[in-house]
Design an enzyme around this catalytic site. Structure first.
Site, PDB file in Angstrom:
ATOM      1  N   LYS A   1     -66.025 -81.154  -6.183  1.00 34.92           N
ATOM      2  CA  LYS A   1     -65.857 -81.202  -7.723  1.00 34.92           C
ATOM      3  C   LYS A   1     -64.501 -80.374  -7.984  1.00 34.92           C
ATOM      4  O   LYS A   1     -64.155 -79.228  -7.989  1.00 34.92           O
ATOM      5  CB  LYS A   1     -66.795 -80.081  -8.479  1.00 34.92           C
ATOM      6  CG  LYS A   1     -68.170 -80.556  -8.339  1.00 34.92           C
ATOM      7  CD  LYS A   1     -69.189 -79.460  -9.069  1.00 34.92           C
ATOM      8  CE  LYS A   1     -70.672 -79.589  -8.906  1.00 34.92           C
ATOM      9  NZ  LYS A   1     -71.298 -78.670  -9.416  1.00 34.92           N
TER      10      LYS A   1
ATOM     11  N   ASP B   1     -80.378 -78.521  -4.219  1.00 41.18           N
ATOM     12  CA  ASP B   1     -81.382 -78.068  -4.930  1.00 41.18           C
ATOM     13  C   ASP B   1     -81.188 -77.499  -6.284  1.00 41.18           C
ATOM     14  O   ASP B   1     -79.724 -77.198  -6.719  1.00 41.18           O
ATOM     15  CB  ASP B   1     -81.821 -76.873  -3.943  1.00 41.18           C
ATOM     16  CG  ASP B   1     -81.163 -75.708  -4.110  1.00 41.18           C
ATOM     17  OD1 ASP B   1     -79.969 -75.598  -3.869  1.00 41.18           O
ATOM     18  OD2 ASP B   1     -81.838 -74.627  -4.382  1.00 41.18           O
TER      19      ASP B   1
ATOM     20  N   ARG C   1     -84.055 -80.900  -3.003  1.00 42.92           N
ATOM     21  CA  ARG C   1     -83.550 -81.135  -1.588  1.00 42.92           C
ATOM     22  C   ARG C   1     -84.008 -82.486  -0.947  1.00 42.92           C
ATOM     23  O   ARG C   1     -83.411 -82.982  -0.432  1.00 42.92           O
ATOM     24  CB  ARG C   1     -83.708 -80.115  -0.534  1.00 42.92           C
ATOM     25  CG  ARG C   1     -83.145 -78.684  -0.913  1.00 42.92           C
ATOM     26  CD  ARG C   1     -82.806 -77.783   0.058  1.00 42.92           C
ATOM     27  NE  ARG C   1     -82.674 -76.472  -0.414  1.00 42.92           N
ATOM     28  CZ  ARG C   1     -81.443 -75.862  -0.655  1.00 42.92           C
ATOM     29  NH1 ARG C   1     -80.492 -76.779  -0.601  1.00 42.92           N
ATOM     30  NH2 ARG C   1     -81.166 -74.716  -1.090  1.00 42.92           N
TER      31      ARG C   1
ATOM     32  N   GLY D   1     -77.988 -76.732   2.193  1.00 41.24           N
ATOM     33  CA  GLY D   1     -77.693 -77.745   1.484  1.00 41.24           C
ATOM     34  C   GLY D   1     -77.196 -79.086   2.479  1.00 41.24           C
ATOM     35  O   GLY D   1     -77.386 -80.240   2.293  1.00 41.24           O
TER      36      GLY D   1
ATOM     37  N   GLU E   1     -70.328 -79.550   5.017  1.00 41.17           N
ATOM     38  CA  GLU E   1     -70.737 -79.073   3.771  1.00 41.17           C
ATOM     39  C   GLU E   1     -71.483 -79.903   2.772  1.00 41.17           C
ATOM     40  O   GLU E   1     -70.887 -81.153   2.598  1.00 41.17           O
ATOM     41  CB  GLU E   1     -69.747 -77.952   3.324  1.00 41.17           C
ATOM     42  CG  GLU E   1     -69.945 -77.406   1.978  1.00 41.17           C
ATOM     43  CD  GLU E   1     -71.202 -76.260   1.921  1.00 41.17           C
ATOM     44  OE1 GLU E   1     -72.148 -76.571   2.341  1.00 41.17           O
ATOM     45  OE2 GLU E   1     -70.732 -75.259   1.683  1.00 41.17           O
ATOM     46  N   ASP E   2     -72.296 -79.715   2.029  1.00 41.58           N
ATOM     47  CA  ASP E   2     -73.038 -80.449   1.091  1.00 41.58           C
ATOM     48  C   ASP E   2     -71.814 -80.729  -0.187  1.00 41.58           C
ATOM     49  O   ASP E   2     -71.869 -81.665  -0.685  1.00 41.58           O
ATOM     50  CB  ASP E   2     -74.627 -79.959   0.551  1.00 41.58           C
ATOM     51  CG  ASP E   2     -74.298 -78.489  -0.051  1.00 41.58           C
ATOM     52  OD1 ASP E   2     -73.267 -77.995   0.175  1.00 41.58           O
ATOM     53  OD2 ASP E   2     -75.558 -78.319  -0.608  1.00 41.58           O
TER      54      ASP E   2
ATOM     55  N   PHE F   1     -73.818 -80.451 -12.666  1.00 38.09           N
ATOM     56  CA  PHE F   1     -74.762 -79.999 -11.828  1.00 38.09           C
ATOM     57  C   PHE F   1     -75.507 -81.354 -11.119  1.00 38.09           C
ATOM     58  O   PHE F   1     -76.308 -81.808 -11.846  1.00 38.09           O
ATOM     59  CB  PHE F   1     -75.824 -79.047 -12.472  1.00 38.09           C
ATOM     60  CG  PHE F   1     -76.442 -78.335 -11.328  1.00 38.09           C
ATOM     61  CD1 PHE F   1     -76.083 -77.248 -10.602  1.00 38.09           C
ATOM     62  CD2 PHE F   1     -78.019 -78.477 -11.131  1.00 38.09           C
ATOM     63  CE1 PHE F   1     -76.786 -76.650  -9.701  1.00 38.09           C
ATOM     64  CE2 PHE F   1     -78.755 -77.820 -10.159  1.00 38.09           C
ATOM     65  CZ  PHE F   1     -77.931 -76.838  -9.495  1.00 38.09           C
ATOM     66  N   VAL F   2     -75.633 -81.105  -9.723  1.00 35.62           N
ATOM     67  CA  VAL F   2     -76.139 -82.314  -9.102  1.00 35.62           C
ATOM     68  C   VAL F   2     -77.176 -81.801  -8.261  1.00 35.62           C
ATOM     69  O   VAL F   2     -77.217 -80.701  -7.612  1.00 35.62           O
ATOM     70  CB  VAL F   2     -75.365 -83.226  -8.219  1.00 35.62           C
ATOM     71  CG1 VAL F   2     -74.337 -84.032  -9.213  1.00 35.62           C
ATOM     72  CG2 VAL F   2     -74.517 -82.409  -7.483  1.00 35.62           C
TER      73      VAL F   2
ATOM     74  N   ASP G   1     -67.492 -76.465  -4.661  1.00 40.94           N
ATOM     75  CA  ASP G   1     -67.601 -76.303  -5.880  1.00 40.94           C
ATOM     76  C   ASP G   1     -66.472 -75.601  -6.357  1.00 40.94           C
ATOM     77  O   ASP G   1     -65.025 -75.972  -6.433  1.00 40.94           O
ATOM     78  CB  ASP G   1     -68.785 -75.741  -6.322  1.00 40.94           C
ATOM     79  CG  ASP G   1     -68.947 -75.460  -7.973  1.00 40.94           C
ATOM     80  OD1 ASP G   1     -68.764 -76.442  -8.751  1.00 40.94           O
ATOM     81  OD2 ASP G   1     -69.460 -74.316  -8.143  1.00 40.94           O
TER      82      ASP G   1
HETATM   83  P1  IMP Z   1     -68.757 -72.724  -3.905  1.00 45.49           P
HETATM   84  O1  IMP Z   1     -68.283 -71.579  -3.239  1.00 45.49           O
HETATM   85  O2  IMP Z   1     -68.421 -72.412  -5.380  1.00 45.49           O
HETATM   86  O3  IMP Z   1     -67.633 -73.857  -3.555  1.00 45.49           O
HETATM   87  O4  IMP Z   1     -69.984 -73.112  -3.725  1.00 45.49           O
HETATM   88  C1  IMP Z   1     -70.566 -74.126  -2.650  1.00 45.49           C
HETATM   89  C2  IMP Z   1     -72.012 -73.979  -2.863  1.00 45.49           C
HETATM   90  O5  IMP Z   1     -72.898 -73.928  -4.249  1.00 45.49           O
HETATM   91  C3  IMP Z   1     -72.698 -75.185  -2.231  1.00 45.49           C
HETATM   92  O6  IMP Z   1     -72.797 -74.999  -1.014  1.00 45.49           O
HETATM   93  C4  IMP Z   1     -74.038 -75.358  -2.920  1.00 45.49           C
HETATM   94  O7  IMP Z   1     -75.117 -74.582  -2.135  1.00 45.49           O
HETATM   95  C5  IMP Z   1     -73.595 -74.666  -4.445  1.00 45.49           C
HETATM   96  N1  IMP Z   1     -73.528 -75.699  -5.233  1.00 45.49           N
HETATM   97  C6  IMP Z   1     -72.338 -75.983  -6.176  1.00 45.49           C
HETATM   98  N2  IMP Z   1     -72.667 -76.882  -6.995  1.00 45.49           N
HETATM   99  C7  IMP Z   1     -73.684 -77.320  -6.988  1.00 45.49           C
HETATM  100  C8  IMP Z   1     -74.613 -78.419  -7.706  1.00 45.49           C
HETATM  101  O8  IMP Z   1     -73.994 -79.238  -8.456  1.00 45.49           O
HETATM  102  N3  IMP Z   1     -75.767 -78.411  -7.185  1.00 45.49           N
HETATM  103  C9  IMP Z   1     -76.483 -77.702  -6.046  1.00 45.49           C
HETATM  104  N4  IMP Z   1     -75.805 -76.812  -5.598  1.00 45.49           N
HETATM  105  C10 IMP Z   1     -74.338 -76.645  -5.850  1.00 45.49           C
END
Ligand code: IMP
Length: 186
Positions: free
Chosen positions: A132, A160, A166, A46, A100-101, A153-154, A104
């Site tokens: 977020k 993606d 992407r 991402g 990082e993209d 969700f984005v 979450d």
């Molecule tokens: P975390 O471990 O829950 O913080 O997740 C991080 C990863 O979840 C990111 O690097 C993304 O690959 C994916 N992700 C979380 N939210 C989104 C979203 O809104 N759109 C797309 N990918 C997401």
């Protein structure tokens, strides 16, 4: 408005605004790391667009490398992060900045930070394009944040939906009536 598989998305943050914000972050990082040569570690898949956009505006000597992790099973974060492509460079004594993209639940970042800290860098910081806050399930320190966004969700600009989207240069958000009632996404 765009359609990806069964879902409809609408423009959320324009490419122009994303680019402007990334330039600001790059200026801050260039100032904060003046006199150093940071090692950027971008998280695939991402963060590739964020990393490319940011690095074009970094004005100090720097290096970049990529790692790949997977932490998602279906729609929910598993909490277990699997390293699919590890770090080849020696991070010992380096000023490491993770790119990082999106953060979450924070579980992926927490695990990456744990792994990186074990490599004894001189310093370790995080730059994420999106954050977020409402979805966060664990404490992580984020040093540079592009945009704080609601728990929606984005896609686009590297992010993606089921592998698609992407390539989009703007950021899009899932149309509200389609947001499922879950905390985390894959
Ligand atoms: P975390 O471990 O829950 O913080 O997740 C991080 C990863 O979840 C990111 O690097 C993304 O690959 C994916 N992700 C979380 N939210 C989104 C979203 O809104 N759109 C797309 N990918 C997401």
């Amino acid at each position: 408005m765009i359609q990806l598989k069964d879902k409809t998305f609408e423009v959320f943050i324009s490419h122009q605004d994303v680019s402007a914000r990334i330039q600001t972050l790059a200026s801050q990082i260039s100032r904060d790391y003046a006199g150093k040569c940071p090692l950027f570690v971008a998280i695939l898949n991402g963060a590739f667009m964020f990393a490319a956009g940011l690095l074009q505006h970094i004005t100090i000597p720097c290096e970049i490398t990529f790692i790949r992790v997977s932490s998602y099973e279906a729609l929910q974060s598993s909490g277990k992060v699997t390293e699919l492509l590890g770090l080849k460079e020696d991070a010992t004594g380096r000023d490491v900045i993770i790119l990082e993209d999106i953060v979450d639940s924070g579980l992926t970042m927490k695990s990456i930070l744990g792994n990186m800290a074990a490599k004894n860098p001189a310093s370790l910081q995080v730059a994420t394009l999106l954050f977020k806050p409402e979805a966060l399930r664990t404490a992580v320190e984020l040093n540079y944040v592009g945009f704080e966004i609601p728990n929606a969700f984005v896609v686009g600009f590297g992010l993606d939906y089921d592998g698609l989207g992407r390539n989009l240069k703007d950021l899009y958000v899932l149309k509200e009536e389609q947001q499922p009632n879950v905390q985390s996404w894959g």
